[in-house]
Scaffold this motif. Sequence first.
Motif, PDB file in Angstrom:
ATOM      1  N   LYS A  71       0.832  -1.211   0.000  1.00 25.46           N
ATOM      2  CA  LYS A  71       0.000   0.000   0.000  1.00 25.46           C
ATOM      3  C   LYS A  71       0.863   1.257   0.000  1.00 25.46           C
ATOM      4  CE  LYS A  71      -3.997  -2.010   2.422  1.00 25.46           C
ATOM      5  NZ  LYS A  71      -4.746  -2.023   3.702  1.00 25.46           N
ATOM      6  N   MET A  72       1.881   1.283   0.864  1.00 24.95           N
ATOM      7  CA  MET A  72       2.732   2.467   0.943  1.00 24.95           C
ATOM      8  C   MET A  72       3.509   2.662  -0.346  1.00 24.95           C
ATOM      9  SD  MET A  72       1.903   3.812   3.673  1.00 24.95           S
ATOM     10  CE  MET A  72       3.030   5.180   3.478  1.00 24.95           C
ATOM     11  N   GLU A  73       3.949   1.555  -0.963  1.00 26.52           N
ATOM     12  CA  GLU A  73       4.674   1.674  -2.223  1.00 26.52           C
ATOM     13  C   GLU A  73       3.765   2.206  -3.319  1.00 26.52           C
ATOM     14  OE1 GLU A  73       7.956   1.701  -4.503  1.00 26.52           O
ATOM     15  OE2 GLU A  73       7.855   1.203  -2.375  1.00 26.52           O
ATOM     16  N   ALA A  74       2.491   1.771  -3.304  1.00 26.42           N
ATOM     17  CA  ALA A  74       1.542   2.263  -4.310  1.00 26.42           C
ATOM     18  C   ALA A  74       1.314   3.760  -4.150  1.00 26.42           C
ATOM     19  CB  ALA A  74       0.214   1.505  -4.178  1.00 26.42           C
ATOM     20  N   ILE A  75       1.174   4.202  -2.892  1.00 29.77           N
ATOM     21  CA  ILE A  75       0.987   5.634  -2.641  1.00 29.77           C
ATOM     22  C   ILE A  75       2.196   6.425  -3.111  1.00 29.77           C
ATOM     23  CG2 ILE A  75       0.805   7.372  -0.824  1.00 29.77           C
ATOM     24  CD1 ILE A  75      -1.796   5.997  -1.457  1.00 29.77           C
ATOM     25  N   ASN A  76       3.399   5.936  -2.775  1.00 26.01           N
ATOM     26  CA  ASN A  76       4.619   6.628  -3.196  1.00 26.01           C
ATOM     27  C   ASN A  76       4.699   6.737  -4.712  1.00 26.01           C
ATOM     28  OD1 ASN A  76       5.382   6.937  -0.579  1.00 26.01           O
ATOM     29  ND2 ASN A  76       6.844   5.264  -0.555  1.00 26.01           N
ATOM     30  N   THR A  77       4.402   5.615  -5.401  1.00 32.61           N
ATOM     31  CA  THR A  77       4.487   5.599  -6.859  1.00 32.61           C
ATOM     32  C   THR A  77       3.471   6.551  -7.481  1.00 32.61           C
ATOM     33  OG1 THR A  77       5.211   3.302  -6.792  1.00 32.61           O
ATOM     34  CG2 THR A  77       4.371   4.117  -8.890  1.00 32.61           C
ATOM     35  N   LEU A  78       2.213   6.509  -6.964  1.00 34.41           N
ATOM     36  CA  LEU A  78       1.165   7.377  -7.495  1.00 34.41           C
ATOM     37  C   LEU A  78       1.515   8.851  -7.270  1.00 34.41           C
ATOM     38  CD1 LEU A  78      -1.678   7.766  -8.686  1.00 34.41           C
ATOM     39  CD2 LEU A  78      -2.585   7.543  -6.368  1.00 34.41           C
ATOM     40  N   THR A  79       1.942   9.172  -6.047  1.00 33.12           N
ATOM     41  CA  THR A  79       2.268  10.561  -5.721  1.00 33.12           C
ATOM     42  C   THR A  79       3.406  11.065  -6.582  1.00 33.12           C
ATOM     43  OG1 THR A  79       1.579  10.161  -3.445  1.00 33.12           O
ATOM     44  CG2 THR A  79       2.926  12.119  -3.857  1.00 33.12           C
ATOM     45  N   GLY A  80       4.462  10.254  -6.682  1.00 33.90           N
ATOM     46  CA  GLY A  80       5.609  10.669  -7.486  1.00 33.90           C
ATOM     47  C   GLY A  80       5.249  10.853  -8.943  1.00 33.90           C
ATOM     48  N   GLY A  81       4.425   9.949  -9.486  1.00 33.93           N
ATOM     49  CA  GLY A  81       4.041  10.053 -10.901  1.00 33.93           C
ATOM     50  C   GLY A  81       3.216  11.297 -11.184  1.00 33.93           C
ATOM     51  N   ILE A  82       2.235  11.577 -10.320  1.00 36.57           N
ATOM     52  CA  ILE A  82       1.394  12.770 -10.512  1.00 36.57           C
ATOM     53  C   ILE A  82       2.239  14.034 -10.426  1.00 36.57           C
ATOM     54  CG2 ILE A  82      -0.457  14.133  -9.493  1.00 36.57           C
ATOM     55  CD1 ILE A  82      -1.788  11.496  -8.666  1.00 36.57           C
ATOM     56  N   ALA A  83       3.089  14.104  -9.396  1.00 36.99           N
ATOM     57  CA  ALA A  83       3.909  15.305  -9.209  1.00 36.99           C
ATOM     58  C   ALA A  83       4.866  15.505 -10.374  1.00 36.99           C
ATOM     59  CB  ALA A  83       4.682  15.200  -7.898  1.00 36.99           C
ATOM     60  N   HIS A  84       5.428  14.396 -10.880  1.00 39.04           N
ATOM     61  CA  HIS A  84       6.368  14.515 -11.997  1.00 39.04           C
ATOM     62  C   HIS A  84       5.681  15.091 -13.227  1.00 39.04           C
ATOM     63  CE1 HIS A  84       8.564  12.910 -15.536  1.00 39.04           C
ATOM     64  NE2 HIS A  84       9.612  13.278 -14.823  1.00 39.04           N
ATOM     65  N   ASP A  85       4.479  14.591 -13.564  1.00 40.74           N
ATOM     66  CA  ASP A  85       3.752  15.116 -14.727  1.00 40.74           C
ATOM     67  C   ASP A  85       3.316  16.559 -14.500  1.00 40.74           C
ATOM     68  OD1 ASP A  85       4.068  12.706 -15.937  1.00 40.74           O
ATOM     69  OD2 ASP A  85       2.074  11.949 -15.466  1.00 40.74           O
ATOM     70  N   PHE A  86       2.909  16.882 -13.265  1.00 41.37           N
ATOM     71  CA  PHE A  86       2.459  18.239 -12.973  1.00 41.37           C
ATOM     72  C   PHE A  86       3.611  19.237 -13.093  1.00 41.37           C
ATOM     73  CE2 PHE A  86       0.579  21.411  -9.849  1.00 41.37           C
ATOM     74  CZ  PHE A  86      -0.356  21.876 -10.766  1.00 41.37           C
ATOM     75  N   ASN A  87       4.836  18.782 -12.829  1.00 41.29           N
ATOM     76  CA  ASN A  87       6.002  19.655 -12.986  1.00 41.29           C
ATOM     77  C   ASN A  87       6.125  20.154 -14.422  1.00 41.29           C
ATOM     78  OD1 ASN A  87       7.447  20.368 -10.710  1.00 41.29           O
ATOM     79  ND2 ASN A  87       8.424  18.384 -10.523  1.00 41.29           N
ATOM     80  N   ASN A  88       5.874  19.269 -15.390  1.00 42.07           N
ATOM     81  CA  ASN A  88       5.948  19.683 -16.795  1.00 42.07           C
ATOM     82  C   ASN A  88       4.895  20.755 -17.097  1.00 42.07           C
ATOM     83  OD1 ASN A  88       8.038  17.960 -17.352  1.00 42.07           O
ATOM     84  ND2 ASN A  88       6.747  16.327 -18.152  1.00 42.07           N
ATOM     85  N   ILE A  89       3.685  20.575 -16.554  1.00 43.55           N
ATOM     86  CA  ILE A  89       2.626  21.565 -16.764  1.00 43.55           C
ATOM     87  C   ILE A  89       3.030  22.912 -16.164  1.00 43.55           C
ATOM     88  CG2 ILE A  89       0.217  22.130 -16.261  1.00 43.55           C
ATOM     89  CD1 ILE A  89      -0.307  19.083 -16.130  1.00 43.55           C
ATOM     90  N   LEU A  90       3.587  22.877 -14.944  1.00 41.62           N
ATOM     91  CA  LEU A  90       4.014  24.118 -14.296  1.00 41.62           C
ATOM     92  C   LEU A  90       5.134  24.796 -15.068  1.00 41.62           C
ATOM     93  CD1 LEU A  90       3.977  23.034 -10.539  1.00 41.62           C
ATOM     94  CD2 LEU A  90       2.487  24.697 -11.640  1.00 41.62           C
ATOM     95  N   ASN A  91       6.023  23.977 -15.649  1.00 38.62           N
ATOM     96  CA  ASN A  91       7.121  24.560 -16.427  1.00 38.62           C
ATOM     97  C   ASN A  91       6.574  25.388 -17.592  1.00 38.62           C
ATOM     98  OD1 ASN A  91      10.304  22.940 -16.452  1.00 38.62           O
ATOM     99  ND2 ASN A  91       9.873  25.030 -17.049  1.00 38.62           N
ATOM    100  N   VAL A  92       5.515  24.871 -18.234  1.00 38.64           N
ATOM    101  CA  VAL A  92       4.896  25.598 -19.346  1.00 38.64           C
ATOM    102  C   VAL A  92       4.232  26.881 -18.840  1.00 38.64           C
ATOM    103  CG1 VAL A  92       3.116  25.480 -21.123  1.00 38.64           C
ATOM    104  CG2 VAL A  92       4.559  23.493 -20.675  1.00 38.64           C
TER     105      VAL A  92
END
Length: 761
Positions: A389-410
């Motif tokens: 469960k904790m690994e799933a949360i970490n993976t989901l959080t990291g993936g969302i934040a990583h994609d959102f970084n690209n949006i913020l960069n734009v």
Amino acid sequence: MKENKIVTGSREFAENIIDTVREPLIVLDKDLTVVSVSRSFYEVFKVKPAQTLGQYIYELGNKQWDIPKLRELLENILPEKTSFDNYEVEHHFSAIGRRIMLLNARQIERAWGQERIILLAIEDVTERRRLEDSLNESEKRFRRLFETANDGIVLLEKSAGHITHANPAAIDMLGYSEEESHGKTLQDLGVPIDMTDFPALMDVLRDSGILNYPDVLVKTTSGKKLFTDIYMVDRASLAQCNIRDISKKKQIEEELRAALVTAEEGKAKLETIMASMGEGLTIQDTDYKVIYQNEFHKRLFGSQLGEYCFSVYGYKDPPCEGCPGILAFGDGGLHKGVITTWIGKEQRTFEMTASPLRDIAGKTVAVIELVRDVSEQKNLEAQLRHAQKMEAINTLTGGIAHDFNNILNVIVGYGTMAQETLAADSPASGHMHTVLLAADKAVNLTRRLLDFSRKEAVDVKPLNLNKLILDLRKILERIIRENISFHLALTEQSLIVSADAGLIEQVLMNLVTNAKDAMQEGGQLIISTSQVDMDEADVAGFDGGKPGRYALISISDSGSGIDEKTLKRIFEPFFTTKNPGQGTGLGLAVSYGIIKQHGGYIKAYSEPGHGTTFNIYFPLNEEAAAPVQTVAKDEPVTGGHETILIAEDDPDLRTLIRISLEAFGYEVITTQDGQETIAGFRENRERISLVLLDMIMPKQNGKEVAAAILNDRPGIKILFASGYTTDIFKKDEFPATDFDFIQKPFQTKSLLIKIREILDR
């Protein structure tokens, strides 16, 4: 006069040195009277100067220093050898308890009196010895479990399923020595599990945590065939395969069924078989009363003959829904179930298997029920689910934040470009400035999400907890409702800790939100702070707690409170008492993790109807200096005419980077995935001066692309970019000689300066 000054100065110099020594230090004259002690001596042994200076050493602290070994050292060994090193003494001190000390002593001449004195240094190694003993015992215990397990255990590496270790039970069971089994597969050892596609099997194991292969027929080196139950368990770097020989159990079950329908001749044999089984066994009649109970079952639950089966396991109601015995009576089939009950003061979990017992006419007249203790197996499964469960949360959080970084960069990039085209007094300029400020807050939020997906604390700095709470007050007041009275009771003492301010804010907001939800009809919320000194008894209730000075934050509400059963589970991930859609069960689990990351502890106190208090302890860092504020210089931005290859899968960000670089004279080539990047570089390898390479891309990642590019053209300059910080990646895995990195989201100006710096290197 001058000599007196020299003597006085030397004495002050020596005493200042003694006071700065971290370990306790005693200075004795030739008569073993205390001349001087270090400051740490007073702190460690809890004595005062009036009780120490001028005292005979054996009289210190109500004679707690009257130690036979110390007498031997000071009165016999020391005069003969003039010194001794690392002499171990174990002694009970009335002020601090039993301690283990290393003593070091020297005889020297005292400059101001020309008489010899004794320097006695004391090092407390009690905790070190305890930790060493604990570690050794832990290693022995786990090795003993592996070596003495009744089940055969083999450990498999995860790439191809080759065996790395086999315990003695596996060697005895299968007939292969550890040397013979090393590097082989399970099939090579006669275990017929399909491992053709072992990586795919590992994927399934990672998803489920445990794989069970029941009734597997294994052939040993001697040709003997064994019925086995096989469990495969996922470990961090290995897969563990447990092989349990159930041949005897299968044989007993078959003999049992045969014996129960035979004549009186087989009754004695049947009783012997059932009595000798290593599992609990009962026979129940059609009224669910126990008419037979073997010895193993009696040792577990006591004598229960004539009792209803459900009362045996602690249930007061009639037969339970889903009971294997009821199902076996109903359809005549074999059924399994799991129950949890108390054995004395210990809660245990049992797997129950019920099979029908028929008379000669085929009618079911009773049920045979086997009971096996699976408590350890269930604990292991729970631990695996928790980790997943904790690994799933970490993976989901990291993936969302990583994609959102690209949006913020734009957003930041185009917003900056737009603001530069607007007049300073234009209302639109002010509006755009507000947009960029909001984007900057989103950048900080995204970085906190990325921090959460990692496993270590980040951006740790000296932090004043009182100031942080005061600064956060307005935000907390917005979280709670108007019918809740909110008060702060902050100590006047300075509470400086080493912490990440953003993560501590997250903890406070999570706890205040929970307090608000517990006071639906209104109430009172108080946040207080204080400084506490905790000794070994105080920290005994914390896992790995260390005595010392702590900053304490208490968050108290007058809400509905929490019952004892729920209180034990509140920090479990995904555990929540809220209705569906009102909570994920992650708030307290995340808060617990953050506090542990900072070396702190959290404890909850509550009773139903009497509110709840959360006490949070952080180690104090009073000596930490305030961080130095530096003002970044406004570096000039210069362009160039070199060719730059941009590898970025986000189309909007890719376009923004291209426009920005071309505006400063650079020639730009763009690609959108790993394979296209490699192909684009090979087509233009001679004219490309630098590659801007995203760490995470489709088809091939940044590491693989960099390796291919450098293989084609060693020395080519590469600038890596990612929303993750560099410590997420192992730099030594990347082939680049100079590991240049820029973190997303980045300002266009920062990117241009970084590129120019690399090209001019």
